[in-house]
Design a protein around this motif. Structure first.
Motif, mmCIF file in Angstrom:
data_model
loop_
_atom_site.group_PDB
_atom_site.id
_atom_site.type_symbol
_atom_site.label_atom_id
_atom_site.label_comp_id
_atom_site.label_asym_id
_atom_site.label_seq_id
_atom_site.Cartn_x
_atom_site.Cartn_y
_atom_site.Cartn_z
ATOM 1 N N THR A 130 0.824 -1.208 0.000
ATOM 2 C CA THR A 130 0.000 0.000 0.000
ATOM 3 C C THR A 130 0.859 1.261 0.000
ATOM 4 O OG1 THR A 130 -0.089 -0.217 2.383
ATOM 5 C CG2 THR A 130 -1.923 -1.103 1.157
ATOM 6 N N LYS A 131 0.221 2.370 -0.352
ATOM 7 C CA LYS A 131 0.858 3.686 -0.388
ATOM 8 C C LYS A 131 2.199 3.644 -1.123
ATOM 9 C CE LYS A 131 -1.614 5.292 3.630
ATOM 10 N NZ LYS A 131 -2.187 4.028 4.120
ATOM 11 N N VAL A 132 2.190 2.948 -2.259
ATOM 12 C CA VAL A 132 3.415 2.831 -3.045
ATOM 13 C C VAL A 132 3.618 4.126 -3.828
ATOM 14 C CG1 VAL A 132 4.579 1.551 -4.865
ATOM 15 C CG2 VAL A 132 3.102 0.346 -3.239
ATOM 16 N N SER A 133 4.756 4.790 -3.585
ATOM 17 C CA SER A 133 4.976 6.080 -4.235
ATOM 18 C C SER A 133 6.168 6.085 -5.173
ATOM 19 C CB SER A 133 5.167 7.182 -3.176
ATOM 20 O OG SER A 133 3.960 7.368 -2.479
ATOM 21 N N ASP A 134 6.949 4.993 -5.154
ATOM 22 C CA ASP A 134 8.056 4.946 -6.109
ATOM 23 C C ASP A 134 8.473 3.502 -6.375
ATOM 24 O OD1 ASP A 134 9.796 4.096 -4.005
ATOM 25 O OD2 ASP A 134 9.936 6.210 -3.386
ATOM 26 N N ALA A 135 9.293 3.337 -7.393
ATOM 27 C CA ALA A 135 9.716 1.993 -7.807
ATOM 28 C C ALA A 135 10.589 1.345 -6.738
ATOM 29 C CB ALA A 135 10.463 2.075 -9.135
ATOM 30 N N GLY A 136 11.285 2.169 -5.954
ATOM 31 C CA GLY A 136 12.164 1.626 -4.917
ATOM 32 C C GLY A 136 11.398 0.780 -3.912
ATOM 33 N N ALA A 137 10.201 1.244 -3.544
ATOM 34 C CA ALA A 137 9.386 0.508 -2.580
ATOM 35 C C ALA A 137 9.045 -0.874 -3.128
ATOM 36 C CB ALA A 137 8.116 1.287 -2.266
ATOM 37 N N ILE A 138 8.742 -0.922 -4.412
ATOM 38 C CA ILE A 138 8.401 -2.206 -5.036
ATOM 39 C C ILE A 138 9.598 -3.142 -5.008
ATOM 40 C CG2 ILE A 138 7.856 -3.271 -7.286
ATOM 41 C CD1 ILE A 138 5.477 -2.068 -5.800
ATOM 42 N N ARG A 139 10.760 -2.592 -5.345
ATOM 43 C CA ARG A 139 11.958 -3.449 -5.369
ATOM 44 C C ARG A 139 12.263 -3.965 -3.964
ATOM 45 N NH1 ARG A 139 13.386 -0.138 -10.008
ATOM 46 N NH2 ARG A 139 14.183 1.535 -8.694
ATOM 47 N N GLU A 140 12.023 -3.119 -2.946
ATOM 48 C CA GLU A 140 12.266 -3.519 -1.558
ATOM 49 C C GLU A 140 11.311 -4.652 -1.145
ATOM 50 O OE1 GLU A 140 14.449 -3.105 0.564
ATOM 51 O OE2 GLU A 140 13.558 -3.490 2.540
ATOM 52 N N VAL A 141 10.045 -4.475 -1.458
ATOM 53 C CA VAL A 141 9.059 -5.511 -1.115
ATOM 54 C C VAL A 141 9.379 -6.797 -1.872
ATOM 55 C CG1 VAL A 141 6.627 -6.167 -1.317
ATOM 56 C CG2 VAL A 141 7.222 -3.901 -0.477
ATOM 57 N N SER A 142 9.752 -6.655 -3.136
ATOM 58 C CA SER A 142 10.067 -7.831 -3.956
ATOM 59 C C SER A 142 11.240 -8.608 -3.356
ATOM 60 C CB SER A 142 10.371 -7.387 -5.386
ATOM 61 O OG SER A 142 10.688 -8.509 -6.168
ATOM 62 N N ARG A 143 12.226 -7.859 -2.855
ATOM 63 C CA ARG A 143 13.388 -8.497 -2.246
ATOM 64 C C ARG A 143 12.975 -9.290 -0.995
ATOM 65 N NH1 ARG A 143 16.198 -7.885 1.749
ATOM 66 N NH2 ARG A 143 15.213 -5.947 2.433
ATOM 67 N N MET A 144 12.095 -8.667 -0.171
ATOM 68 C CA MET A 144 11.614 -9.355 1.032
ATOM 69 C C MET A 144 10.819 -10.605 0.665
ATOM 70 S SD MET A 144 10.453 -5.857 2.992
ATOM 71 C CE MET A 144 9.939 -6.424 4.590
ATOM 72 N N MET A 145 10.045 -10.486 -0.424
ATOM 73 C CA MET A 145 9.245 -11.632 -0.858
ATOM 74 C C MET A 145 10.151 -12.760 -1.342
ATOM 75 S SD MET A 145 6.237 -9.530 -2.834
ATOM 76 C CE MET A 145 5.339 -10.907 -3.541
ATOM 77 N N ALA A 146 11.234 -12.385 -2.045
ATOM 78 C CA ALA A 146 12.161 -13.403 -2.554
ATOM 79 C C ALA A 146 12.765 -14.195 -1.393
ATOM 80 C CB ALA A 146 13.252 -12.740 -3.387
ATOM 81 N N GLU A 147 13.065 -13.474 -0.324
ATOM 82 C CA GLU A 147 13.616 -14.117 0.864
ATOM 83 C C GLU A 147 12.609 -15.109 1.454
ATOM 84 O OE1 GLU A 147 15.111 -12.093 4.846
ATOM 85 O OE2 GLU A 147 15.854 -11.092 3.009
ATOM 86 N N ALA A 148 11.364 -14.632 1.571
ATOM 87 C CA ALA A 148 10.316 -15.507 2.125
ATOM 88 C C ALA A 148 10.095 -16.718 1.224
ATOM 89 C CB ALA A 148 9.021 -14.723 2.301
ATOM 90 N N GLU A 149 10.179 -16.499 -0.082
ATOM 91 C CA GLU A 149 9.989 -17.617 -1.019
ATOM 92 C C GLU A 149 11.110 -18.633 -0.856
ATOM 93 O OE1 GLU A 149 7.528 -15.374 -4.635
ATOM 94 O OE2 GLU A 149 9.720 -15.267 -4.571
ATOM 95 N N ARG A 150 12.329 -18.121 -0.720
ATOM 96 C CA ARG A 150 13.481 -19.022 -0.544
ATOM 97 C C ARG A 150 13.308 -19.866 0.713
ATOM 98 N NH1 ARG A 150 16.727 -15.233 -2.472
ATOM 99 N NH2 ARG A 150 17.128 -14.281 -0.449
ATOM 100 N N GLU A 151 12.936 -19.182 1.799
ATOM 101 C CA GLU A 151 12.800 -19.884 3.086
ATOM 102 C C GLU A 151 11.725 -20.959 3.058
ATOM 103 O OE1 GLU A 151 12.342 -16.991 6.184
ATOM 104 O OE2 GLU A 151 14.366 -16.199 5.784
ATOM 105 N N SER A 152 10.683 -20.744 2.240
ATOM 106 C CA SER A 152 9.618 -21.756 2.228
ATOM 107 C C SER A 152 9.710 -22.663 1.001
ATOM 108 C CB SER A 152 8.251 -21.085 2.309
ATOM 109 O OG SER A 152 8.172 -20.049 1.365
#
Lengths: 468, 289
Positions: free
Chosen positions: B87-109
């Protein structure tokens, strides 16, 4: 001697009411009725005891009845339905002998065949003339149809009209005719209009109820019964009434005009009559003010007796010509038996009303219910009380699938071909239990407090006291 | 797309029966701070127990900086929803940050990276201005979503039913999404009892090019589905277009006209889209008569 008497005391005296007699009442004034309480209070005052009350239905407005049971004024009860407040006391065993539950068709059958004898019928009459012609469409307590009072008027030894609105002789139209009436009792008020009919019946806003209703309308279309001359009945509660909302566009699209709408009538059915979806309404009971106005003003909205509505003994009854009925359930078992009498703790909360009659008569008897209520699945292994036999129930519609009675293989094929989510009823039960868990069944083990008499006169179940 | 509060068991239980194509299970605005933990557990259990067959599943997570984002992602990603909605996404950086966190969660599971997609909620003036960058920021982004309530507040505009204050944002969002090759979803209509207003708002959204529209009440699902369903006239015209094209091919004509109008490629493309949607909805778009 004039039939007209002032006040209920004189009416009870003149009626010859004595210990041990059976007195009858209709329920057209529903939760606004004063007449049943008024009569029993007067009977108690006059020292009369051991009465059997024969009422077409009872509501919580009639709770003083319980005190008359405790004091011995009333020792027997026969009815088609009772609301939860009364049901709770009956379930706890307030009455010495079992209540006999009948259906709206079974009751007039029992009365007209002589199996049930009424000594005195006290008939609440919203409008009457001094000689006993009466109707339900005028007066301050107007309730519309008087369909449930008609067999009482025909068969009781003594018929007492109780009214708060006298018109000049002859009152026209007359639902009850002077030829059957002995006494006309004038009282201050026979009922509270607020409790008699609701101002407007409203369609549910519960989205689950609407989802079920949408499926139900699709089942009707898929069944092929929605064709020229289609006939239809639905209840006034929950998802049932909402089915009309989804049925209308289907009838319009198919270019179908129905022959009749049946049953307890609501404003929504009146709309369908006035908009040309149905050619007529056959009305045994009005549920709201629109229905009352319509039955008064529209000759195609026609009052019928309980016998013509649903009598199993009638040479024919409207339910036998009915295509589709939409009904509710408190629970349904995997053999499609339906319980509308008791709740999950075994307390009485209702009764058949016209449930088993319309299920037996209609070509398509459909139960609409959410798959689970609070934490309880609607589908169980065996219903606590068998109100309507499974062989008369064709389909169960829930928000998570539609189960067809295996006896109706033809219907199942039609629904599948239509693309509806048909599911085995056992699978529906498992789906519900995956969410709710399998609840422990409560089976009250006290003495028998009520017997359920099916419309053919056979006893199909017993209800036991919740007190051991 | 139906919003479902993540802290309401009754609504979660029946969320998939109303006919919505997608469910947005909400951990953000619908849930008070004190209930964030409980809602996360509830949504996690609902996802594993309810199945939600036939619905796309989106989980709306709390924004970066709220302190809940990491826990939301690590709790929800293993259950493989189709998308997360940051939510409240205001720039591409936020998306890349969330994507990175998601990649970590995907790896762990043990999930393949990129299993779970992203549907950024754009609800700030800065976000709308950077809508294209956001839409193109990461291959996880499958669509973008306009949130008009927060946006109007950020714009210091007055929110209205006709929506003049969000006209620019709507146009800009559709433009950005189509340029980036992703879908785009319109903000919900918030007056639960105004059915006519809802119908008009949904029809406007479709006309502007939105892929779909969110709803906040199950009772709105049907009207929005209807608005996004091609009408009979539309389907008939699309068929006539395709028939005329066939006829033109058969006769070896380069230019084809229908009802006196030239049929060019955009018209054919639109007709194909209408027929494809109709077919997907079981409206018989495939038949040529």
């Amino acid at each position: 001697m004039s039939k007209l008497v002032e006040g209920i005391a004189e009416a009870v005296r003149r009626s010859g009411l004595k210990d041990g007699m059976t007195v009858s009442f209709h329920h057209h004034l529903r939760n606004g009725d004063y007449v049943l309480n008024m009569v029993l209070e007067e009977a108690a005052r006059q020292g009369i005891r051991g009465l059997t009350v024969q009422a077409s239905s009872l509501f919580d407005a009639h709770l003083p009845l319980i005190d008359h049971m405790k004091s011995g004024v009333v020792t027997g009860l026969e009815t088609d339905y009772m609301s939860g407040g009364i049901g709770r006391e009956i379930s706890r065993g307030v009455l010495g002998q079992p209540v006999i539950f009948r259906s709206h068709g079974g009751r007039p059958e029992a009365i007209e065949s002589g199996r049930v004898h009424i000594d005195v019928a006290f008939i609440a009459a919203p409008a009457a003339d001094p000689l006993g012609n009466a109707n339900g469409v005028a007066g301050p307590a107007a309730c519309g149809s008087l369909g449930y009072a008609m067999s009482d008027a025909k068969c009781a030894d003594t018929v007492v009209l109780v009214t708060d609105h006298i018109e000049e002789y002859p009152l026209i139209p007359a639902s009850i005719g002077e030829e059957d009436v002995d006494i006309v009792a004038r009282v201050d008020s026979i009922g509270d209009p607020g409790g008699i009919v609701s101002g407007t019946t409203r369609i549910t806003r519960d989205p689950v109820g609407l989802a079920i209703a949408r499926y139900a309308a699709q089942v009707i279309e898929a069944s092929g019964l929605c064709r020229e001359g289609f006939s239809f009945q639905t209840g006034a509660g929950g998802a049932s009434l909402a089915v009309t909302q989804y049925l209308k566009p289907i009838m319009k699209r198919l270019g179908v005009t129905g022959s009749f709408g049946l049953g307890g009538i609501t404003g929504y059915m009146v709309d369908m009559l006035e908009e040309g979806y149905f050619r007529s309404l056959l009305d045994v009971q009005c549920f709201d003010l629109r229905a009352v106005q319509s039955i008064r003003d529209n000759p195609r909205h026609f009052e019928v007796s309980a016998t013509r509505y649903a009598g199993p003994h009638a040479k024919s009854a409207a339910v036998d010509s009915l295509d589709v009925v939409v009904l509710g359930a408190t629970e349904i078992d995997t053999d499609f038996n339906v319980n509308v009498h008791t709740d999950s703790n075994g307390y009485i909360i209702g009764g058949s009303g016209g449930h088993s009659d319309t299920a037996a008569g209609a070509k398509l008897a459909m139960i609409v219910a959410p798959l689970y209520r609070a934490r309880l699945p609607i589908v169980v292994d065996r219903v606590l009380t068998r109100s309507t036999p499974g062989k008369t129930v064709d389909v169960l519609v829930t928000q998570r699938g539609i189960a067809v009675n295996p006896l109706r293989g033809d219907l199942e094929e039609k629904l599948r071909a239509f693309g509806l989510p048909v599911v085995d009823i056992h699978e529906l039960k498992e789906r519900a239990e995956r969410v709710t868990g399998k609840p422990e069944t409560v089976r009250p083990g006290g003495r028998v407090v009520a017997r359920v008499e099916y419309r053919d006169g056979s006893i199909i179940d017993e209800i036991r006291s919740t007190e051991e | 797309m139906l919003f479902v509060p993540g802290n309401n068991p009754g609504m979660l239980l029946n969320a998939d029966v109303y006919g919505a194509d997608a469910l947005i299970l909400d951990l953000e605005d619908a849930v008070a701070p004190a209930e964030k933990d409980a809602a996360r557990v509830l949504v996690r259990n609902a996802l594993s127990a309810c199945g939600y067959q036939g619905c796309e599943i989106i989980v709306r997570i709390n924004p970066l900086g709220s302190g809940y984002t990491g826990e939301d992602i690590s709790a929800i990603v293993p259950l493989r929803p189709d998308m997360l909605m940051p939510t409240k996404v205001s720039d591409a950086g936020a998306i890349r940050e969330v994507s990175r966190m998601m990649a970590e969660a995907e790896r762990e599971s043990g999930l393949a990276e990129g299993t779970v997609g992203l549907l950024p909620l754009i609800e700030t003036a800065a976000g709308v201005e950077r809508a294209y960058e956001i839409a193109a920021a990461d291959p996880r982004v499958k669509a973008i979503f306009l949130g008009a309530e927060d946006l109007s507040s950020d714009l210091q505009a007055i929110r209205s039913k006709p929506g003049g204050e969000i006209a620019y944002a709507r146009g800009r969002m559709v433009m950005a999404a189509r340029a980036a090759g992703v879908d785009v979803y319109d903000t919900p209509f918030t007056d639960v009892n105004d059915e006519e207003g809802l119908r008009q708002d949904a029809e406007l959204a479709r006309a502007l090019g939105f892929t779909g529209k969110a709803v906040i009440s199950p009772r709105h699902v049907e009207a929005v589905n209807q608005a996004f369903t091609p009408g009979e006239g539309e389907i008939r015209y699309a068929r006539e277009v395709m028939d005329a094209i066939e006829e033109g091919k058969r006769l070896g004509r380069g230019a084809v006209s229908l009802r006196g109008k030239m049929i060019d490629k955009p018209i054919v493309d639109r007709a194909l889209r209408v027929l494809e949607t109709a077919r997907a909805l079981g409206l018989g778009g495939a038949e040529h008569e």
